[in-house]
Design an enzyme around this catalytic site. Sequence first.
Site, mmCIF file in Angstrom:
data_model
loop_
_atom_site.group_PDB
_atom_site.id
_atom_site.type_symbol
_atom_site.label_atom_id
_atom_site.label_comp_id
_atom_site.label_asym_id
_atom_site.label_seq_id
_atom_site.Cartn_x
_atom_site.Cartn_y
_atom_site.Cartn_z
ATOM 1 N N ASP A 6 0.857 -1.191 0.000
ATOM 2 C CA ASP A 6 0.000 0.000 0.000
ATOM 3 C C ASP A 6 0.893 1.241 0.000
ATOM 4 O O ASP A 6 2.067 1.182 0.367
ATOM 5 C CB ASP A 6 -0.913 0.016 1.234
ATOM 6 C CG ASP A 6 -1.856 1.213 1.219
ATOM 7 O OD1 ASP A 6 -2.544 1.402 0.196
ATOM 8 O OD2 ASP A 6 -1.875 1.981 2.189
ATOM 9 N N SER A 7 0.287 2.360 -0.365
ATOM 10 C CA SER A 7 1.027 3.619 -0.345
ATOM 11 C C SER A 7 1.389 4.021 1.086
ATOM 12 O O SER A 7 2.265 4.832 1.299
ATOM 13 C CB SER A 7 0.175 4.719 -0.975
ATOM 14 O OG SER A 7 -1.060 4.801 -0.284
ATOM 15 N N CYS A 69 -3.742 -1.102 -2.243
ATOM 16 C CA CYS A 69 -3.998 0.310 -2.522
ATOM 17 C C CYS A 69 -4.854 0.462 -3.790
ATOM 18 O O CYS A 69 -4.496 -0.036 -4.855
ATOM 19 C CB CYS A 69 -2.640 0.970 -2.741
ATOM 20 S SG CYS A 69 -2.703 2.703 -3.129
ATOM 21 N N GLU A 154 -4.892 9.904 8.119
ATOM 22 C CA GLU A 154 -3.475 9.641 8.406
ATOM 23 C C GLU A 154 -3.001 10.481 9.596
ATOM 24 O O GLU A 154 -2.062 10.122 10.296
ATOM 25 C CB GLU A 154 -2.602 9.975 7.190
ATOM 26 C CG GLU A 154 -2.728 8.996 6.040
ATOM 27 C CD GLU A 154 -1.768 7.820 6.114
ATOM 28 O OE1 GLU A 154 -0.653 7.982 6.624
ATOM 29 O OE2 GLU A 154 -2.154 6.720 5.650
ATOM 30 N N CYS A 186 -11.117 3.262 -1.473
ATOM 31 C CA CYS A 186 -9.887 3.775 -0.879
ATOM 32 C C CYS A 186 -9.662 3.010 0.420
ATOM 33 O O CYS A 186 -10.612 2.779 1.183
ATOM 34 C CB CYS A 186 -10.033 5.271 -0.589
ATOM 35 S SG CYS A 186 -8.627 5.945 0.317
ATOM 36 N N HIS A 188 -8.527 3.779 3.174
ATOM 37 C CA HIS A 188 -8.719 4.456 4.459
ATOM 38 C C HIS A 188 -10.171 4.513 4.925
ATOM 39 O O HIS A 188 -10.428 4.649 6.105
ATOM 40 C CB HIS A 188 -8.189 5.887 4.368
ATOM 41 C CG HIS A 188 -6.701 5.970 4.338
ATOM 42 N ND1 HIS A 188 -5.952 5.329 3.384
ATOM 43 C CD2 HIS A 188 -5.837 6.606 5.157
ATOM 44 C CE1 HIS A 188 -4.681 5.577 3.609
ATOM 45 N NE2 HIS A 188 -4.576 6.349 4.679
#
Length: 268
Positions: A6-7, A69, A154, A186, A188
């Site tokens: 993942d990023s 991701c 984040e 996404c 998140h």
Amino acid sequence: MIGVFDSGLGGLTILKHFLKELPQYNYIYLGDSARAPYGNRSQDVIYGYAKEAVDFLFSKGCVIIIFACNTASSQALRKIQQEYLPKKYPDKKVLGVIIPLVEKSAKNDKIKKIGIIGTKATIASNVYCKELLKINAKLKIFQKSAPLLVPLIEEGWIKKKETKMIFKKYLRELKMEQIDALILACTHYPILIKNIKRIMPKRCIIYNPGEIVAKSFKKYLEKHPKLKTHQSNSPICKFYTTDSINNFKTLGEKFLGQKINEIKKIKL
Ligand code: DGL
């Protein structure tokens, strides 16, 4: 060994379900937090980062890699599969998160109108839309990019009312279209899935991406018995980050829902 890329930290919401569904495997998680978010970057840059991640994870002994991701899956996966792997790793596989979510949603005949929310890059790629229409050309699709959400999450602002308000604002248009299902495109967003469900009407189907991707991967393993031989009696899970170990641990444990012990910092 299964690689999960993942990023940054978001992919841990996917890994969480792999550990639940397929606990008998060894995993390596790579989060490129130093260069995250990927969501506002160009396709060339994301492809370059994805190649480095693939090289790293295969060098560590992974037999298969999952791009957890959405941004990397939508901007780089196809090129990795069609150009990079055949040249450099002809026997290896890289899979993404998009197809499992698309198949689950497009094959549900209760779903006629579908909303997609993701990063700028994921929405701009139009990949979800194209793949959904390949399965069901009659679907009505509404997309919305939500660039502010990743930085807020984040930052650890998961429970703040400001984050919930911004989410509500992004969802307003999709809600007005009376969508039957919402794809969380996404990594998140599943962290806020309870809030999202509260914002959207009860009838709107919202799958947890990690659950869908892990179940789909389980089926994939059944069809590819060679990979099944990589099961372990005492499975391990290692974590690599390109940024601070402390940040990864603090926020990462919230994303993963369990303690993270072994984290190494690397340069890609
Ligand atoms: N992991 C990314 C995704 O799922 C979100 C974070 C980023 O923009 O890098 O799209």
